[in-house]
Write an enzyme that holds these catalytic residues in place. Sequence first.
Site, short mmCIF file in Angstrom:
data_model
loop_
_atom_site.label_atom_id
_atom_site.label_comp_id
_atom_site.label_asym_id
_atom_site.label_seq_id
_atom_site.Cartn_x
_atom_site.Cartn_y
_atom_site.Cartn_z
N PHE A 56 0.84 -1.19 0.00
CA PHE A 56 0.00 0.00 0.00
C PHE A 56 0.88 1.25 0.00
O PHE A 56 1.85 1.33 0.76
CB PHE A 56 -0.92 0.00 1.22
N ARG A 95 -12.35 -4.44 -7.26
CA ARG A 95 -12.03 -5.05 -5.97
C ARG A 95 -13.30 -5.26 -5.15
O ARG A 95 -14.10 -4.33 -4.98
CB ARG A 95 -11.05 -4.15 -5.21
N ASP A 116 1.86 -4.93 8.44
CA ASP A 116 0.67 -4.09 8.33
C ASP A 116 -0.53 -5.04 8.23
O ASP A 116 -0.62 -5.83 7.28
CB ASP A 116 0.77 -3.21 7.08
N TYR A 141 -10.96 1.04 10.53
CA TYR A 141 -12.21 1.36 9.83
C TYR A 141 -12.57 0.39 8.71
O TYR A 141 -13.59 0.58 8.04
CB TYR A 141 -12.17 2.79 9.27
N LYS A 142 -11.78 -0.65 8.53
CA LYS A 142 -12.13 -1.66 7.51
C LYS A 142 -12.92 -2.78 8.19
O LYS A 142 -14.08 -2.59 8.54
CB LYS A 142 -10.86 -2.17 6.82
#
Length: 433
Positions: free
Chosen positions: A138, A392, A208, A233-234
């Site tokens: 990322f 995705r 991560d 928040y995922k």
Amino acid sequence: MINEEALAAARSLDDCCALDANDPLRGLREQFELPEGVIYLDGNSLGVMPRATPERLQAVTREEWGQGLIRSWNSAGWFDLPAKAGNKIARLIGAGAGEVVATDSTSINLFKVLSAALQMQREDAPARRVIVSERDNFPTDLYIAQGLTREHGYTLRLIDDPAELPQALDAEVAVLMLTHVNYRTGAMHDMAEVTSAAHAAGAKVVWDLAHSAGAVPVDLLGAEADFAIGCGYKYLNGGPGAPAFVWAHPQHVDRFWQPLSGWWGHAAPFEFTPDYRPAAGIARYLCGTQSVLGLAALDCGVDTLLAAEPLGGMAALRAKSLALTELFARLVEERCAGHGLALVSPREPERRGSQVCLSHAEGAYAMVQALIARGVIGDFRAGDGVRPDILRFGFTPAYLSFADVWNAVEQLGQVLESGEWRKPEFKQRNAVT
């Protein structure tokens, strides 16, 4: 448990409804506020709001802040929220009590732990001056690493394929920095195997867990990882911009200051002394005053995962996740063939996170927008000239059903067959994709 024979034989909506009827986790869906007419396949970017969250935030604002005012740091336990939420997250990632705090953002926490890992290596192995990561990591992780390499004179070495990792771990490497589940493809590393290889080569490892925590079983202590950070928040359903979390192995946690030595990470913040003295343990990875509203919402989000513990916990969620992603990938291959879509995510279950990614040479963005217009929400990730554009789709087992999978593929098939994705309005790029 998922009936594997029934899953493999599912070829109709009725078959998928039968799978749902026998799903032991189906009751978890009631914890969430799901909009009518929406199939939400973007929980790997922003989780669904728990039904408990608005009431909790109203209590924090109207009662704790509105009536308790500053007294609520003590009376309502505001001061302890980073550790309280951290202890809950620890149960999902294979960490111990008192080893995780919820705080700041993923990027800021990565800066803290990567700095600490580099400092450790400067003392233990000063000749090691390389950070290794993946080119497909990322971007914020790479940007943070680039900033630290410029500040401290390191080199960032990027590999293009996980198969290159053994050769990349040479005597120059100080830190290996990886995302456990790749954000673009859903490919997942074997954490224990990779960590062991890095340690054998003399490197420390920073993980991560942004696309892992709450989605796949993680065992940080069992893998003997060094540091980890992750997103709130995922899959943790903490709300937009929710606090992230940070973990350091107990053998490392007290060795160094982290570089953002703010007052909340002080051993006695309310003594207000002019000199910094780091708190013991993971509390030193706090920095400034915490977001009480953000932590309260995150606490509600993590509770939705812990509600699965009596039903088998992360193992049960993982089993359903794999079933959902396998069904989606198979149905796309069977029902959407001939339209240029290619599966990017691994088919091998042990190598796949909780998402399925498809590529298309020209229409990935427009296809996602056309699906969103039909109420099927996924997202798009751009290619880089070498890697293709990606459609995705994230699969959160706590609130998605097998019927959702069938209906999502039905809508995708209609978008492809009709060619509606070619309409100009679906090709106009939004600021957030």
